[in-house]
Design an enzyme around this catalytic site. Structure first.
Site, mmCIF file in Angstrom:
data_model
loop_
_atom_site.group_PDB
_atom_site.id
_atom_site.type_symbol
_atom_site.label_atom_id
_atom_site.label_comp_id
_atom_site.label_asym_id
_atom_site.label_seq_id
_atom_site.Cartn_x
_atom_site.Cartn_y
_atom_site.Cartn_z
ATOM 1 N N ASP A 143 -1.308 -29.222 -24.993
ATOM 2 C CA ASP A 143 -0.968 -28.595 -26.268
ATOM 3 C C ASP A 143 -0.936 -27.091 -26.039
ATOM 4 O O ASP A 143 -1.620 -26.579 -25.151
ATOM 5 C CB ASP A 143 -2.002 -28.957 -27.345
ATOM 6 C CG ASP A 143 -1.510 -28.662 -28.756
ATOM 7 O OD1 ASP A 143 -1.124 -29.611 -29.455
ATOM 8 O OD2 ASP A 143 -1.506 -27.475 -29.149
ATOM 9 N N GLN A 163 5.181 -33.277 -41.323
ATOM 10 C CA GLN A 163 5.920 -33.507 -42.564
ATOM 11 C C GLN A 163 5.125 -32.942 -43.737
ATOM 12 O O GLN A 163 3.961 -33.271 -43.930
ATOM 13 C CB GLN A 163 6.144 -35.012 -42.750
ATOM 14 C CG GLN A 163 7.021 -35.385 -43.932
ATOM 15 C CD GLN A 163 7.203 -36.895 -44.021
ATOM 16 O OE1 GLN A 163 6.815 -37.631 -43.117
ATOM 17 N NE2 GLN A 163 7.776 -37.358 -45.109
ATOM 18 N N ASN A 190 7.946 -37.373 -35.461
ATOM 19 C CA ASN A 190 9.030 -37.690 -36.411
ATOM 20 C C ASN A 190 10.159 -36.663 -36.415
ATOM 21 O O ASN A 190 9.922 -35.496 -36.110
ATOM 22 C CB ASN A 190 8.449 -37.797 -37.826
ATOM 23 C CG ASN A 190 7.817 -39.151 -38.083
ATOM 24 O OD1 ASN A 190 8.347 -40.178 -37.674
ATOM 25 N ND2 ASN A 190 6.673 -39.152 -38.746
ATOM 26 N N PRO A 191 11.383 -37.089 -36.763
ATOM 27 C CA PRO A 191 11.788 -38.460 -37.091
ATOM 28 C C PRO A 191 11.871 -39.301 -35.820
ATOM 29 O O PRO A 191 12.693 -39.017 -34.937
ATOM 30 C CB PRO A 191 13.148 -38.276 -37.756
ATOM 31 C CG PRO A 191 13.682 -36.993 -37.203
ATOM 32 C CD PRO A 191 12.504 -36.126 -36.918
ATOM 33 N N HIS A 196 12.285 -45.582 -39.323
ATOM 34 C CA HIS A 196 10.932 -45.271 -39.802
ATOM 35 C C HIS A 196 11.106 -44.173 -40.842
ATOM 36 O O HIS A 196 11.030 -42.989 -40.543
ATOM 37 C CB HIS A 196 10.049 -44.795 -38.647
ATOM 38 C CG HIS A 196 8.705 -44.283 -39.089
ATOM 39 N ND1 HIS A 196 7.869 -44.994 -39.919
ATOM 40 C CD2 HIS A 196 8.068 -43.110 -38.830
ATOM 41 C CE1 HIS A 196 6.772 -44.293 -40.134
ATOM 42 N NE2 HIS A 196 6.872 -43.148 -39.494
ATOM 43 N N THR A 249 -0.586 -37.847 -42.641
ATOM 44 C CA THR A 249 -1.012 -39.194 -42.244
ATOM 45 C C THR A 249 -1.356 -39.159 -40.758
ATOM 46 O O THR A 249 -0.619 -38.570 -39.969
ATOM 47 C CB THR A 249 0.103 -40.235 -42.474
ATOM 48 O OG1 THR A 249 1.183 -39.987 -41.568
ATOM 49 C CG2 THR A 249 0.631 -40.171 -43.897
ATOM 50 N N GLY A 256 4.901 -31.857 -32.736
ATOM 51 C CA GLY A 256 6.032 -31.563 -33.613
ATOM 52 C C GLY A 256 5.556 -30.952 -34.908
ATOM 53 O O GLY A 256 4.366 -30.971 -35.222
#
EC number: 1.1.1.27
Length: 323
Positions: free
Chosen positions: A39, A86, A124-125, A179, A232, A83
């Site tokens: 990271d 969201q 995501n995505p 997803h 989440t 990433g």
């Protein structure tokens, strides 16, 4: 003399909420003997590695450390959770341009390290980023897998299990497609003990609107969680560790994953969620579920949405690809 097997090695790229939950789940379940974490927040990773190692006296022995991309060379599995997260009001597809650039900055150095293992994409995505990982890396399709609809399927099992008063693990059900917002449950198959959920609903005095209610609850669950707590991570972190375990332990397990379409459901040139068999060499088999005309139309609509967003993102970001 007994043959000594090489310790299983996993490199995790991304030590945010999802990544650290994945790492903790790996430690708790004793999945892999070596876990390196990469990271940009190196000091945070070093702290996490020490903290995770503190759990090993009560779990399983494991070598946990802050890694660099050079450490990917002899890894069996590289898991990408890094990433932009969201935010409330965002869809997963809203993240595509930001995370496509981040992904490119990850996949390139992993490949350059000499890595010959399997990519598991969770960021995501996920369907678009899994397809992008395949194109950027130049890897065979069987060595690039996404978490797909594994979490969505788990959520569906949970909701059906609660309704029918059974253990969610006894629910045979799948969510297919993206997803994201265009995912859908396969009501023509979904069952408990061989009894279709649609038949159970009718037998208990409910109409088909109950199935739509379940679909909406599952599809909106991430938004509900994000609005309440900001992100989440427990569900997807645990689901991702389950996928890693199936690969590393050569389980030949059927899981709903984002895999490359090569004519299944009439689809080509994209990754999308469907049941698939995974083991030590990655993707072993794609299972094309028999769908009703309505379900097939939903699969095609989901693929169309993904393809449009993906093609536009590749053009706008100018990400370099090998295939």
């Amino acid at each position: 003399m007994a043959r000594v097997e090489k310790p299983r090695k996993v490199i995790l790229v991304g030590d945010g909420a999802v990544g650290s939950t994945f790492a903790f789940s790996m430690v708790q379940q004793g999945i892999a003997e070596e876990l390196g974490i990469i990271d940009i927040a190196k000091e945070h990773v070093e702290g996490d590695a020490i903290d995770l190692a503190d759990a090993t006296p009560w779990t399983f022995p494991k070598n946990i450390y802050a890694a660099d991309y050079a450490d990917c060379k002899d890894a069996d599995l590289v898991v990408i959770t890094a990433g932009a997260p969201q935010k409330p009001g965002e869809t997963r597809l809203d993240l595509v341009n930001k995370n496509l650039k981040i992904l490119s900055s990850i996949v390139e150095p992993v490949v350059e390290s000499g890595f010959e293992g399997i990519f598991l994409v969770v960021a995501n995505p996920v369907d678009i980023l899994t397809h992008a990982t395949w194109k950027i890396s130049g890897f065979p399709k069987d060595r690039v897998i996404g978490s797909g609809t594994s979490l969505d399927t788990g959520r569906l099992q949970k909701v059906i299990g609660k309704m029918e008063h059974v253990d969610p693990r006894s629910v045979n059900a799948y969510m297919l497609g993206e997803h994201g917002d265009t995912e859908f449950p396969v009501w023509s198959y979904n069952n408990v003990g061989g009894v279709k959920v649609s038949d159970w609903v009718k037998a208990h005095g409910m109409d088909e609107s109950k199935l739509e209610e379940i679909h909406k609850e599952v599809a909106d669950m991430a938004y509900d969680i994000i609005n309440k707590k900001g992100a989440t991570f427990y569900g997807i972190g645990t689901a991702s560790a389950m996928i890693a375990k199936a690969i590393l332990n050569d389980e030949h397990r059927v899981l709903p994953l984002s895999v490359a379409m090569d004519g299944q459901y009439g689809l080509h040139d994209l990754h999308i969620g469907t049941p698939a068999v995974v083991g030590r060499n990655g993707l072993e088999q794609i299972i094309e579920m028999p769908l009703t005309a309505d379900e097939q139309a939903k699969m095609e609509a989901s693929a169309k949405q993904l393809k449009e967003v993906m093609d536009k993102a590749f053009e706008e970001t100018g990400v370099k690809v090998r295939q």
